[in-house]
Design an enzyme around this catalytic site. Structure first.
Site, PDB file in Angstrom:
ATOM      1  N   GLU A 173       0.850  -1.182   0.000  1.00 52.47           N
ATOM      2  CA  GLU A 173       0.000   0.000   0.000  1.00 52.47           C
ATOM      3  C   GLU A 173       0.889   1.237   0.000  1.00 52.47           C
ATOM      4  OE1 GLU A 173      -3.151   0.009   2.856  1.00 52.47           O
ATOM      5  OE2 GLU A 173      -3.209   2.172   3.003  1.00 52.47           O
ATOM      6  N   GLU A 178      -2.501  11.313   3.566  1.00 54.53           N
ATOM      7  CA  GLU A 178      -3.494  11.131   4.611  1.00 54.53           C
ATOM      8  C   GLU A 178      -3.428  12.344   5.528  1.00 54.53           C
ATOM      9  OE1 GLU A 178      -4.127   6.934   6.295  1.00 54.53           O
ATOM     10  OE2 GLU A 178      -1.993   6.996   5.837  1.00 54.53           O
TER      11      GLU A 178
END
Length: 425
Positions: A173, A178
């Site tokens: 990932e 974020e």
């Protein structure tokens, strides 16, 4: 931080199988490990390459996203203890009619949705490109404005396309961006893989200067991804690079196809739940998502002009508005330019730009954050002109001078020596 983030594996009620790969992992939590490299550096110029995926979210207000590019995931997410239910269609993800995708988190439950904790309290949306688009390497970026408030958790990220076969975290990932609401000035970029997932992910944060908040304006979040290297940048400024050497002997799983994901979560282990200070609705506004090819960020080369002098970023300054000038060629990064397939000419991670989008003779050129406007489009032709098509004018050394510090501008093309350039590609 040692936030107890864990993977957000499959949503519990997917609307389709999503190749289940699409739904399977999640924004695995995990703030960057302590001691991660946080030192900003000039971003590499994007490789001169073709755009392989692009969505500018043009369309009428209220329309759903292009189903040829995106699929919508539905359901809740017990693994991260998120509070939202991801809905289908355009209920929580819709175009605004002004060239943006708006993902909206609301405190509501019109469909009587059920979540891991009981009746769901919030709705939101999560989109991915699994089964529609994957990429191995390249420049991956999105221009976005994030929401604000305790409990908000927007993200732009990628998962290995083999997740349906190998599971997470073996799939890998790459979290491009974020943000958690209690850190309004900071975003995070993280790698997750076998043995370094969740709170053990490998990454770093980037904090805006002067107390600025990401929710106050659009910002561009990107990775340049090549064999054995991923580099993160915000608004053209690199803040970390990761290679297999950072994994302490653990497996590097980032040399294979990945798909894209956009979502806005509400609550969870890492951001914590909304509280009385959180105002709803909240929105993640996405101007565009774009992927271009290129195994490595281009190193760039010199552009030489009158007197054999080089096109130079004054003082190697990366600030928007820095003058572009002529200077003795010295091989430094301020003189390494990449001519992209998208029409940009880049150095130090930013674009050659006509000030204020001007078209008049004598309008100066400068360094500016790449934004896709016509002021940053150029054609370097075989006649050795560098032309801005919007103005239909040539890059020009002021006063026909070759002195160090001569400012560059645009001027009606005349075929003179101060408008002739040799571009190293």
């Amino acid at each position: 931080m040692d936030s107890p983030r864990i993977s957000r594996r499959p949503l519990r009620r997917p609307v389709t199988v999503l190749a289940l790969a699409a739904a399977m992992a999640g924004l695995l939590g995990g703030a960057p490990a302590a001691g991660a490299d946080r030192t900003p550096a000039p971003a590499p110029a994007a490789a001169a390459a073709a755009v392989t995926f692009s969505d500018d979210f043009n369309g009428p207000a209220g329309a759903a996203v292009d189903s040829g590019k995106w699929q919508i995931e539905t359901g809740d997410n017990v693994n991260n203890h998120e509070r939202q239910y991801y809905t289908a269609g355009n209920n929580n993800a819709a175009l605004d009619g002004q060239g943006n995708l708006v993902i909206t988190a609301r405190r509501e439950n019109p469909g009587n949705y059920q979540c891991w904790y009981g009746r769901c309290e919030y709705t939101s949306a999560r989109l991915n490109t699994a089964g529609k688009f994957t990429t191995t390497y390249g420049h991956v970026e999105a221009r976005m404005k994030v929401p604000r408030g305790q409990g908000m958790w927007p993200a732009f990220w990628m998962l290995g396309n083999d997740i349906g076969q190998v599971g997470w975290p073996a799939s890998g990932e790459i979290d491009i961006m974020e943000n958690v609401g209690f850190e309004p000035s900071t975003v995070h970029g993280t790698l997750h893989g076998p043995g370094y997932s969740g709170s053990g992910g490998i990454g770093a944060g980037y904090t805006l200067p002067g107390g600025q908040k990401f929710a106050d304006a659009f910002h561009t979040f990107a990775v340049d991804w090549s064999p054995n290297e991923v580099t993160w940048s915000v608004d053209g400024t690199v803040y970390q690079r990761r290679t297999p050497a950072d994994l302490g002997g653990r497996q590097w799983v980032f040399d294979k196809p990945f798909f894209l994901i956009l979502n806005l979560a509400v609550g969870g282990y890492w951001p914590g739940d909304p509280d009385g200070s959180t105002v709803f609705p909240q929105q993640l506004v996405v101007d565009y998502v774009r992927v271009s090819t290129g195994d490595t960020p281009a190193a760039g080369g010199p552009i030489t002009g009158i007197g054999g002098k080089c096109v130079d970023v004054a003082a190697a300054n990366t600030a928007d508005g820095t003058p572009i000038q002529l200077h003795d060629c010295n091989g430094n990064a301020a003189q390494k330019w990449t001519v992209g397939a998208d029409g940009t000419i880049r150095a130090l991670g930013k674009c050659l730009d006509v000030a204020s989008g001007g078209t008049a003779d004598g309008t100066v050129v400068q360094l500016w954050t790449c934004n896709g406007t016509a002021a940053q489009k150029w054609v370097a032709n075989t006649a050795r002109d560098i032309v801005n098509p919007q103005a239909n004018k040539c890059l020009d050394a002021t006063g026909n001078s070759s002195a160090n510090g001569t400012r560059l501008q645009i001027w009606t093309c005349a075929g003179t020596a101060n408008q002739k350039w040799t571009v190293t590609r």
